[in-house]
Motif scaffolding. Structure first.
Motif, PDB file in Angstrom:
ATOM      1  N   SER A  13       3.910  75.396  18.011  1.00 30.47           N
ATOM      2  CA  SER A  13       3.844  76.617  17.214  1.00 30.47           C
ATOM      3  C   SER A  13       4.924  76.575  16.146  1.00 30.47           C
ATOM      4  O   SER A  13       6.111  76.427  16.458  1.00 30.47           O
ATOM      5  N   ASN A  14       4.514  76.696  14.893  1.00 30.32           N
ATOM      6  CA  ASN A  14       5.456  76.599  13.781  1.00 30.32           C
ATOM      7  C   ASN A  14       5.128  77.613  12.690  1.00 30.32           C
ATOM      8  O   ASN A  14       3.980  78.079  12.571  1.00 30.32           O
ATOM      9  N   ALA A  15       6.136  77.929  11.894  1.00 28.87           N
ATOM     10  CA  ALA A  15       5.969  78.794  10.733  1.00 28.87           C
ATOM     11  C   ALA A  15       6.196  77.976   9.466  1.00 28.87           C
ATOM     12  O   ALA A  15       7.040  77.073   9.442  1.00 28.87           O
TER      13      ALA A  15
ATOM     14  N   ALA B 217       0.038  71.756   1.849  1.00 28.67           N
ATOM     15  CA  ALA B 217       0.243  70.435   2.445  1.00 28.67           C
ATOM     16  C   ALA B 217       0.939  70.489   3.806  1.00 28.67           C
ATOM     17  O   ALA B 217       0.585  69.738   4.720  1.00 28.67           O
ATOM     18  N   THR B 218       1.912  71.367   3.958  1.00 30.39           N
ATOM     19  CA  THR B 218       2.677  71.385   5.212  1.00 30.39           C
ATOM     20  C   THR B 218       1.845  71.922   6.363  1.00 30.39           C
ATOM     21  O   THR B 218       1.891  71.383   7.477  1.00 30.39           O
TER      22      THR B 218
ATOM     23  N   GLY C 174       9.606  75.491  14.695  1.00 34.62           N
ATOM     24  CA  GLY C 174      10.281  75.275  13.425  1.00 34.62           C
ATOM     25  C   GLY C 174       9.839  76.215  12.323  1.00 34.62           C
ATOM     26  O   GLY C 174       8.785  76.852  12.394  1.00 34.62           O
ATOM     27  N   TYR C 175      10.667  76.300  11.296  1.00 34.14           N
ATOM     28  CA  TYR C 175      10.355  76.988  10.054  1.00 34.14           C
ATOM     29  C   TYR C 175      10.400  75.918   8.974  1.00 34.14           C
ATOM     30  O   TYR C 175      11.433  75.265   8.783  1.00 34.14           O
ATOM     31  N   TRP C 176       9.261  75.698   8.281  1.00 35.94           N
ATOM     32  CA  TRP C 176       9.088  74.522   7.430  1.00 35.94           C
ATOM     33  C   TRP C 176       8.823  74.890   5.975  1.00 35.94           C
ATOM     34  O   TRP C 176       8.154  75.881   5.681  1.00 35.94           O
ATOM     35  N   PHE C 177       9.333  74.045   5.097  1.00 39.56           N
ATOM     36  CA  PHE C 177       9.043  74.146   3.662  1.00 39.56           C
ATOM     37  C   PHE C 177       8.842  72.732   3.140  1.00 39.56           C
ATOM     38  O   PHE C 177       9.747  71.889   3.224  1.00 39.56           O
ATOM     39  N   HIS C 178       7.652  72.440   2.629  1.00 36.19           N
ATOM     40  CA  HIS C 178       7.319  71.123   2.098  1.00 36.19           C
ATOM     41  C   HIS C 178       7.670  69.993   3.081  1.00 36.19           C
ATOM     42  O   HIS C 178       8.352  69.019   2.731  1.00 36.19           O
ATOM     43  N   GLN C 179       7.219  70.159   4.316  1.00 32.46           N
ATOM     44  CA  GLN C 179       7.371  69.183   5.399  1.00 32.46           C
ATOM     45  C   GLN C 179       8.827  68.914   5.783  1.00 32.46           C
ATOM     46  O   GLN C 179       9.128  67.907   6.417  1.00 32.46           O
TER      47      GLN C 179
ATOM     48  N   GLU D 114      16.391  76.314   7.705  1.00 37.81           N
ATOM     49  CA  GLU D 114      16.983  77.382   8.499  1.00 37.81           C
ATOM     50  C   GLU D 114      16.260  78.698   8.217  1.00 37.81           C
ATOM     51  O   GLU D 114      15.977  79.020   7.060  1.00 37.81           O
ATOM     52  N   SER D 115      15.998  79.441   9.257  1.00 35.87           N
ATOM     53  CA  SER D 115      15.333  80.734   9.125  1.00 35.87           C
ATOM     54  C   SER D 115      16.339  81.862   9.295  1.00 35.87           C
ATOM     55  O   SER D 115      17.521  81.627   9.569  1.00 35.87           O
TER      56      SER D 115
END
Length: 244
Positions: A164-166, A190-191, A208-213, A217-218
């Motif tokens: 589970s990811n954001a 893409a992510t 995780g909290y992701w930006f462009h793979q 930090e959230s």
């Protein structure tokens, strides 16, 4: 080949994600608020293995969306892409609907929740919140994205067998983002596509909290287990369905 359900996939990032997944050879189930929006998906709709219709601002219709989607499952991944930026339905669409569908649907291997960099301005205070009326909460969009990001972390903690990811897709020029949005539209989906279809040989990635793979930090409240529990409890009371 994976089977993936994407909410809000008749346009914008959801449609782009669906198109990319189909091009990779995966199976996709589309969702739109109504049939007229679904019609705008064009060739992607023709290639989808199924379609689901329902307004995620409405609890009963959201239950219906979960039931309809379940007929095409089980899913390898669910991408909770649908979202709104303004209006009174922000909490209902951005936070309540992802929670309710997560609670109602059979567990997929992976869940992706759409967040935003604006979640960092959210308020981790649920006291007196009205999930049906964002007009009573001035910072409603930021709050809704903080909550759905915390929900992704809560699901990761409670369901260790599910990734589970954001994802923060960036401020991209979609209907919601506006034409002047500065980020790359092609990177916007893409992510979530990558998280939904990563090779099973890869390490388990969750919470995780992701930006462009890239993991970012959230807001500190996202990792706060007490806040996660408070949020899940509040959503259970509102919807009548528990996250088991």
């Amino acid at each position: 080949m994976a089977r993936i359900f994407i909410t809000g996939s008749a346009g914008g990032l959801g449609l782009n994600a669906a198109r990319a997944l189909l091009q990779q050879g995966h199976e996709v189930v589309l969702h739109a608020r109504d049939e007229s929006r679904l019609a705008s998906a064009g060739a992607v709709r023709d290639q989808a293995v199924g379609t689901v219709v329902g307004d995620l601002a409405d609890l009963i219709e959201t239950e219906g969306v979960a039931q309809q989607a379940g007929q095409f499952g089980p899913f390898d991944a669910v991408i909770h892409n649908a979202g709104v930026y303004s209006g009174n339905q922000i909490f209902a669409v951005n936070t309540v609907a992802p929670y309710l569908m997560t609670a109602l649907m059979a567990r997929p291997r992976r869940i992706v929740y759409l967040s935003s960099g604006m979640h960092r301005s959210g308020t981790p205070d649920l006291a007196g919140i009205d999930w049906t009326d964002a007009a009573r909460r001035p910072a409603a969009y930021s709050d809704s994205k903080l909550y759905v990001t915390a929900l992704a972390a809560a699901v990761a903690n409670r369901w260790p067998d599910v990734e589970s990811n954001a994802v923060d897709p960036g401020w991209v020029p979609t209907r919601m983002g506006g034409r002047s949005a500065p980020d790359d539209l092609e990177l916007g989906h893409a992510t979530q596509v990558w998280l939904a279809t990563r090779s099973s040989a890869d390490d388990h990635v969750s919470g995780g909290y992701w930006f462009h793979q890239q993991r970012r930090e959230s807001h500190p409240a996202v990792k706060n287990v007490a806040f996660q529990s408070e949020l899940v409890d509040a959503l259970e009371r509102h919807t009548g369905f528990a996250l088991k």
